[in-house]
Design a protein around this motif. Structure first.
Motif, PDB file in Angstrom:
ATOM      1  N   UNK A   1      23.905  -2.181  43.032  1.00 25.93           N
ATOM      2  CA  UNK A   1      23.044  -1.992  41.858  1.00 25.93           C
ATOM      3  C   UNK A   1      23.685  -1.042  40.859  1.00 25.93           C
ATOM      4  N   UNK A   2      24.277   0.049  41.345  1.00 27.39           N
ATOM      5  CA  UNK A   2      24.936   0.991  40.428  1.00 27.39           C
ATOM      6  C   UNK A   2      26.005   0.246  39.617  1.00 27.39           C
ATOM      7  N   UNK A   3      26.714  -0.683  40.291  1.00 24.75           N
ATOM      8  CA  UNK A   3      27.776  -1.410  39.600  1.00 24.75           C
ATOM      9  C   UNK A   3      27.254  -2.332  38.495  1.00 24.75           C
ATOM     10  N   UNK A   4      25.929  -2.597  38.519  1.00 25.11           N
ATOM     11  CA  UNK A   4      25.332  -3.439  37.468  1.00 25.11           C
ATOM     12  C   UNK A   4      24.892  -2.629  36.258  1.00 25.11           C
ATOM     13  N   UNK A   5      24.918  -1.299  36.350  1.00 27.51           N
ATOM     14  CA  UNK A   5      24.460  -0.481  35.225  1.00 27.51           C
ATOM     15  C   UNK A   5      25.370  -0.750  34.023  1.00 27.51           C
ATOM     16  N   UNK A   6      24.774  -1.056  32.854  1.00 25.94           N
ATOM     17  CA  UNK A   6      25.617  -1.321  31.681  1.00 25.94           C
ATOM     18  C   UNK A   6      26.542  -0.130  31.413  1.00 25.94           C
ATOM     19  N   UNK A   7      27.802  -0.425  31.126  1.00 25.48           N
ATOM     20  CA  UNK A   7      28.773   0.633  30.872  1.00 25.48           C
ATOM     21  C   UNK A   7      29.477   1.112  32.130  1.00 25.48           C
ATOM     22  N   UNK A   8      29.143   0.534  33.279  1.00 26.48           N
ATOM     23  CA  UNK A   8      29.791   0.932  34.530  1.00 26.48           C
ATOM     24  C   UNK A   8      31.310   0.761  34.415  1.00 26.48           C
ATOM     25  N   UNK A   9      32.050   1.755  34.899  1.00 27.18           N
ATOM     26  CA  UNK A   9      33.513   1.638  34.961  1.00 27.18           C
ATOM     27  C   UNK A   9      33.965   1.898  36.400  1.00 27.18           C
ATOM     28  N   UNK A  10      35.148   1.396  36.729  1.00 24.52           N
ATOM     29  CA  UNK A  10      35.662   1.573  38.088  1.00 24.52           C
ATOM     30  C   UNK A  10      36.663   2.725  38.138  1.00 24.52           C
ATOM     31  N   UNK A  11      37.045   3.099  39.330  1.00 28.25           N
ATOM     32  CA  UNK A  11      38.225   3.938  39.543  1.00 28.25           C
ATOM     33  C   UNK A  11      38.966   3.355  40.742  1.00 28.25           C
ATOM     34  N   UNK A  12      40.219   3.756  40.998  1.00 29.06           N
ATOM     35  CA  UNK A  12      40.935   3.191  42.132  1.00 29.06           C
ATOM     36  C   UNK A  12      40.145   3.401  43.427  1.00 29.06           C
ATOM     37  N   UNK A  13      39.994   2.326  44.196  1.00 25.73           N
ATOM     38  CA  UNK A  13      39.218   2.399  45.437  1.00 25.73           C
ATOM     39  C   UNK A  13      37.812   1.845  45.257  1.00 25.73           C
TER      40      UNK A  13
END
Ligand SMILES: N[C@@H](CCC(=O)N[C@@H](CS)C(=O)NCC(=O)O)C(=O)O
Ligand code: FES
Ligand SMILES: [Fe+2]
Lengths: 207, 294, 232
Positions: free
Chosen positions: A191-203
């Motif tokens: 769900x957190x990954x669906x938040x608009x503006x979500x960005x990733x980091x390595x891993x």
């Protein structure tokens, strides 16, 4: 412009990068050569943060260390809707409780990662066990929240409590800590990954 | 675990630390092929000793400094460490990115380094992105007498090919494997037209499924800061790490029937065949219970 | 373990509603790794947790419509476990033998079931005397037999392998409970707790919360007991 003393592999810095992206706030990154350089322990950096830790946020004449403190400030100052750190004292109390959890219990997962990846000298079995204990607390909490029809750690929408807890839970695999037992935690991560503006980091990957 | 009996692995030169780290007076207590070792500098001279279980210092083995790293061996190498003439070229910066530990076989790590097909999925938005996912045909060969695996005429579309790149570009690549544990790539330099940048990994196999990976760059970029370059490389490598620690089995299968390959895996297949011909076993999946099957 | 947990039985591995469309769930049974996932066509699947290409754990992949994508090189596998697309070589029609090994699976009583052997085609499921609702799943660091033993002391009955049912007194009220035990490995179990529906829809939430709290206490008791026996 606001400056963030940042290191690309730091989950603590990622708390701030993630939140700035979600609220759409521009900033400038000041890369700190954390590893192998150890720049955060140099006299110059200790002037900025005597604790020798990142992240540090500089906004005009305000210098803030500690990711949780930075989130409180950014949410209060730059989130016009005040939805990430609502004015309600009850919610603020609950948020503070989970911010503290993020900077204490969950940091055992960070320790395991530093040990496994960057040669830090921690008692690995001990920190992994402590991280598991913390994840169980979070999983039990989120399980009951789901039963109540709630998706987030507190309240009815995501808050800085979710942002602060997310990185070292999602990065736990880096420290050899599996999330396989924590079903509600894994669903919350999606769900957190669906938040608009979500960005990733390595891993951490997108869904 | 104890020191391996695999002669092929023992007879290679291996990088076990950076000169900079050890010269500053820090001894490195580490492990190589299951053997605990101590790496230190005696003035300008690198030295390596076995570290006995009882804490005593044991047999000394050959050591040498090369490309900013300390190289050593537990056996009697038949081949010198890789020859990298670019190291002496004017205008190149050696960027030592720091060692990172990975719970995976050295051979899986090297194979990942040779692979372009994962760029859009593991290094999304940096080294690749859907829908441009096709791996164009490339050439593979074993070069003699060097006894090295090469893949040449490789190319891939990349949204952000290097720390200094602003736009997407088609990057050209050449890959070179000079020992089972040492590999270097040559990649289109985004700043100097027609030139190559070098990126390489010296994998230090500590155990069958745990390594320290020493990453370096030899680049013509004069504008990016050291931190920018190091962070870019660390970001890429950490993305790979989360994959490498989740491959089953951890050991690299050398039997072609164990995992499916397609044409784009040509370099991986040649690398596996080359390892098989050498008779290497350390870090392989042996399917007889002796390796680390899942 | 063999007496209570035959290989050929059906075992619940999670709540069906907990595996939403687009979700992936790691599953372990008798120490073997599986992956469960649900496509946006609503179908759920239980497969080997290992990509046939370079061995990547499929649990870290992503769902793309009604296909499962591997995280390493993006190979797409259809609901039939057959490889449908290889991004590195888009013109290649993947041969028939490019497929992930599949395990029998089914959904019943709000639970996802699978097996380590070849059970009968029909899932026995929970006893049908009650209309059980799924409450929650929890991992228990104790051997599956230790969980069975613990329930034995509570007068529970076993009708089907791995399924225990009992009338329990939870916070002063009698609640029919059925627990499905998943033999994760020799020293670990997972329990999927369901409870007889008390009646009105709006009573379900408090029931689930009460049973969830009871299950937490149960977990802690079993784990403490196991730890004590281990140290003796
Ligand atoms: N309480 C701090 C801790 C941050 C932290 O642990 N930062 C790490 C990098 S991820 C660090 O700088 N560690 C150096 C040290 O603690 O000496 C926060 O939440 O911001
Ligand atoms: S390992 Fe799954 S697609 Fe390559
Ligand atoms: Fe990679």
């Amino acid at each position: 412009m606001m400056q963030l003393y940042d290191y690309v592999l730091s989950g603590s810095c990622y708390k701030v990068r993630l939140f700035l992206s979600v609220i759409g706030q521009d900033y400038e990154k000041v890369p700190v050569d954390y590893y192998p350089g150890g720049e955060h322990k140099t006299p110059t950096f200790l002037q900025i943060n005597p604790l020798g830790q990142i992240p540090v946020l500089v906004d005009d004449d305000l210098i803030l260390r500690d990711a949780q403190a930075i989130l409180v400030y950014l949410a209060g100052r730059y989130d016009a809707n005040r939805s990430w750190y609502p004015e309600d004292p009850r919610l603020q109390g609950e948020i503070a409780m989970w911010l503290s959890f993020a900077s204490n219990e969950i940091m055992n997962s960070s320790a395991a990662r530093l040990h496994d990846m960057l040669f830090y000298d921690f008692d690995i079995d001990k920190v992994r066990a402590a991280a598991h204990a913390a994840f169980r607390v979070l999983d039990d909490h989120l399980t009951d929240r789901e039963i109540m029809g709630k998706q987030w750690i507190v309240g009815n929408h995501p808050t800085i409590a979710d942002i602060a807890c997310f990185p070292y839970v999602a990065l736990s695999g880096d420290g050899g800590i599996s999330l396989d037992d924590y079903h509600a935690v894994r669903r919350w991560i999606s769900r957190v990954k669906q938040i608009p503006g979500f960005v990733v980091m390595p891993g951490i990957h997108h869904n | 675990m104890t020191r391996t009996t695999d002669k092929v692995a023992l007879n290679e030169w291996q990088a076990v630390g950076t000169v900079e780290e050890i010269i500053s007076g820090k001894r490195r207590n580490t492990r190589l092929l299951g053997q605990d070792i101590i790496v230190e500098m005696d003035g300008e001279i690198p030295r390596m000793f076995e570290n006995n279980a009882n804490g005593g210092i044991g047999t000394e083995h050959p050591a040498q400094a090369l490309y900013g790293h300390i190289w050593t061996t537990l056996g009697t190498p038949v081949k010198a460490p890789l020859d990298m003439p670019e190291f002496k070229e004017d205008g190149r910066r050696l960027v030592v990115c720091g060692a990172l530990t990975v719970r995976a076989s050295a051979l899986r790590i090297v194979e990942n380094f040779l692979d372009m097909a994962h760029f859009p999925y593991v290094h999304t938005g940096i080294l690749g992105e859907e829908p441009i996912t096709a791996v164009n045909d490339y050439k593979i060969e074993i070069r003699e007498p060097e006894d090295e695996v090469w893949a040449t005429e490789c190319s891939f579309f990349q949204p952000q090919a290097a720390a200094s790149a602003d736009d997407g570009q088609v990057s050209q690549y050449m890959y070179r494997v000079s020992s089972p544990f040492v590999t270097v790539l040559y990649k289109t330099c985004p700043v100097v037209e027609g030139a190559w940048d070098l990126v390489g990994i010296f994998v230090q196999p500590k155990d069958e499924a745990e390594c320290d990976v020493h990453t370096f760059m030899l680049v013509l970029d004069e504008t990016s800061t050291m931190s920018d370059l190091v962070h870019f490389q660390q970001e890429i490598f950490l993305q790979d790490r989360s994959i490498l620690e989740n491959q089953i089995p951890p050991g690299l299968p050398l039997d072609p029937m164990d995992e499916i390959a397609i044409k784009a895996d040509g370099s991986s297949m040649l690398y596996r065949r080359w390892l098989r011909n050498k008779g290497l076993t350390f870090g392989t999946h042996r399917g007889d219970g002796s390796s680390q099957a899942a | 373990m063999a007496e209570h947990f035959p290989r050929d039985a059906w075992y619940a591995v999670g709540g069906a509603a907990m595996l939403a469309e687009g979700e992936i769930m790691p599953v372990k049974l008798f120490g073997k790794e599986r992956v469960a996932w649900r496509g946006d066509d609503g179908e759920s699947h239980v497969w080997h947790n290992r990509c046939i290409h370079r061995g990547m754990r499929l649990q870290f992949g992503f769902v793309d419509g009604d296909r499962l994508a591997c995280r390493y090189h993006g190979w797409r596998f259809g609901g039939d476990a057959q490889c449908k697309k290889i991004p590195a070589q888009p013109t290649l029609a993947p041969p028939d033998d490019f497929r992930i090994p599949v395990f029998q699976s089914a959904e019943k009583n709000g639970l996802v079931w699978t097996t380590a052997g070849t059970p009968g085609a029909n899932v026995t499921g929970l006893p049908d005397s009650e209309n059980f609702v799924f409450c929650r799943s929890l991992a228990v660091h104790a051997p599956p037999d230790a969980v069975v033993e613990h329930f034995g002391n509570m007068d529970a009955s076993i009708t089907t392998p791995g399924i225990l049912s009992a009338i329990l007194n939870i916070e002063g009220a009698d609640v029919p409970v059925a627990v499905a035990i998943q033999p994760v490995s020799a020293d670990k179990s997972q329990i999927h707790v369901t409870a007889g529906q008390a009646g009105a829809e709006n009573a379900i939430q408090p029931l689930r919360l009460r049973v969830s709290a009871w299950a937490r206490r149960l977990r802690d008791t079993i784990e403490n007991q196991t730890e004590k026996e281990d140290s003796e």
